[in-house]
Design a protein around this motif. Sequence first.
Motif, PDB file in Angstrom:
ATOM      1  N   PHE A 185     -11.018  -0.119 -11.544  1.00  0.00           N
ATOM      2  CA  PHE A 185     -10.258   0.488 -10.442  1.00  0.00           C
ATOM      3  C   PHE A 185      -9.131   1.357 -11.003  1.00  0.00           C
ATOM      4  O   PHE A 185      -7.948   1.012 -10.876  1.00  0.00           O
ATOM      5  CB  PHE A 185      -9.672  -0.585  -9.525  1.00  0.00           C
ATOM      6  CG  PHE A 185     -10.678  -1.569  -8.995  1.00  0.00           C
ATOM      7  CD1 PHE A 185     -11.585  -1.195  -8.009  1.00  0.00           C
ATOM      8  CD2 PHE A 185     -10.720  -2.867  -9.484  1.00  0.00           C
ATOM      9  CE1 PHE A 185     -12.508  -2.103  -7.502  1.00  0.00           C
ATOM     10  CE2 PHE A 185     -11.633  -3.781  -8.993  1.00  0.00           C
ATOM     11  CZ  PHE A 185     -12.540  -3.395  -8.006  1.00  0.00           C
ATOM     12  N   THR A 242       0.805  -1.222   0.000  1.00  0.00           N
ATOM     13  CA  THR A 242       0.000   0.000   0.000  1.00  0.00           C
ATOM     14  C   THR A 242       0.836   1.269   0.000  1.00  0.00           C
ATOM     15  O   THR A 242       0.319   2.352  -0.235  1.00  0.00           O
ATOM     16  CB  THR A 242      -0.939   0.025   1.226  1.00  0.00           C
ATOM     17  OG1 THR A 242      -0.147  -0.031   2.425  1.00  0.00           O
ATOM     18  CG2 THR A 242      -1.891  -1.162   1.190  1.00  0.00           C
ATOM     19  N   LYS A 251      -6.233   2.586  -8.527  1.00  0.00           N
ATOM     20  CA  LYS A 251      -5.312   1.510  -8.157  1.00  0.00           C
ATOM     21  C   LYS A 251      -4.342   1.235  -9.291  1.00  0.00           C
ATOM     22  O   LYS A 251      -3.128   1.071  -9.068  1.00  0.00           O
ATOM     23  CB  LYS A 251      -6.098   0.245  -7.810  1.00  0.00           C
ATOM     24  CG  LYS A 251      -5.223  -0.918  -7.377  1.00  0.00           C
ATOM     25  CD  LYS A 251      -6.054  -2.128  -6.991  1.00  0.00           C
ATOM     26  CE  LYS A 251      -5.161  -3.285  -6.547  1.00  0.00           C
ATOM     27  NZ  LYS A 251      -5.955  -4.487  -6.164  1.00  0.00           N
ATOM     28  N   ASP A 252      -4.850   1.187 -10.510  1.00  0.00           N
ATOM     29  CA  ASP A 252      -3.994   0.939 -11.663  1.00  0.00           C
ATOM     30  C   ASP A 252      -2.969   2.058 -11.829  1.00  0.00           C
ATOM     31  O   ASP A 252      -1.790   1.808 -12.121  1.00  0.00           O
ATOM     32  CB  ASP A 252      -4.848   0.814 -12.931  1.00  0.00           C
ATOM     33  CG  ASP A 252      -4.066   0.293 -14.120  1.00  0.00           C
ATOM     34  OD1 ASP A 252      -4.023  -0.934 -14.300  1.00  0.00           O
ATOM     35  OD2 ASP A 252      -3.466   1.119 -14.850  1.00  0.00           O
ATOM     36  N   ASN A 298      -1.724   3.996  -9.473  1.00  0.00           N
ATOM     37  CA  ASN A 298      -0.708   3.878  -8.429  1.00  0.00           C
ATOM     38  C   ASN A 298       0.301   2.778  -8.731  1.00  0.00           C
ATOM     39  O   ASN A 298       1.510   2.953  -8.538  1.00  0.00           O
ATOM     40  CB  ASN A 298      -1.365   3.625  -7.073  1.00  0.00           C
ATOM     41  CG  ASN A 298      -1.958   4.879  -6.469  1.00  0.00           C
ATOM     42  OD1 ASN A 298      -1.385   5.955  -6.573  1.00  0.00           O
ATOM     43  ND2 ASN A 298      -3.113   4.755  -5.841  1.00  0.00           N
TER      44      ASN A 298
END
Length: 299
Positions: A78, A47, A81-82, A84
Amino acid sequence: MNILIIGSKGFIGQHASEFFRTQNYTVFGCDVVTDYTGKNYFQIDATNSDYQDIFKNNVVDVCINCSGAASVPLSLEFPLKDFNLNTVNVFKIAEAIRLYQPDCKFINLSSAAVYGNPESLPIKESFKLHPLSPYGIHKMQAEQILSEYHSFYNLKTCSVRIFSAYGNGLKKQLLWDLYNKFISNKSIELYGTGNESRDFIHISDLIKALALIIEKGTFENEQINIANGQELTIRHIAETFKSILNVEQNIVFNNKVKEGDPLNWRADISKLKAMGYENRMSIEKGIEEYIYWAKKTNN
């Protein structure tokens, strides 16, 4: 030489780690997976990834970033998320290299998804980029980050645009989908018309291409296609798979195009061939090996 494989527990990362251990490299691995026995392995926080200590405390001659997300549908579901995983993460790696290992060669795994539907075939690295998905956009942005770090800080960077990679260990995408449908369904339904095409490359050829790039690439913010320069239709792949698996089910195409999926791909691999690349694994042999591996995996 010391090589750091980021994403060393993933499909490409595992194969890369195994190959470079057989060569004249000391291999360091890095991933989010816990590994208490692995030698030269660094676990990072999934994370909140941070690579600075790795580069600060170790000499790294080559870094290959095999980490990130690799799913067009999930990037649509998402997108943050992708972003990041495929973009922010690359910035963090480049910054750690800039601060602590400025002579390190940095290869980032990009994707043919940056091209979208190209203006013509074969697809040259010089073509304008028209990604069709958040995944493709984020891979394009990662390439821009490497360009930034080369231009302003003289980092040795290379983005490799991988086309349709396949091989043992890949539990997703077309071949995995075909295997699971053939062993459990009376009729096989696939997206599209069957005339959509891809340029497939076996994982063993892909890894050897990376080795050639390390040896012969300029690392002056170059972009290199990794493929075989062969356009194969999805129908051909499905029928070849069916023949090798020796089953009788009908294959039906539903004429629906998945959002974010391009229609036809064939790469211009002149750059790669100039470095000495040769295709060693035929699609028939590659599929045969994949089916053998899938059967063992499911037993």
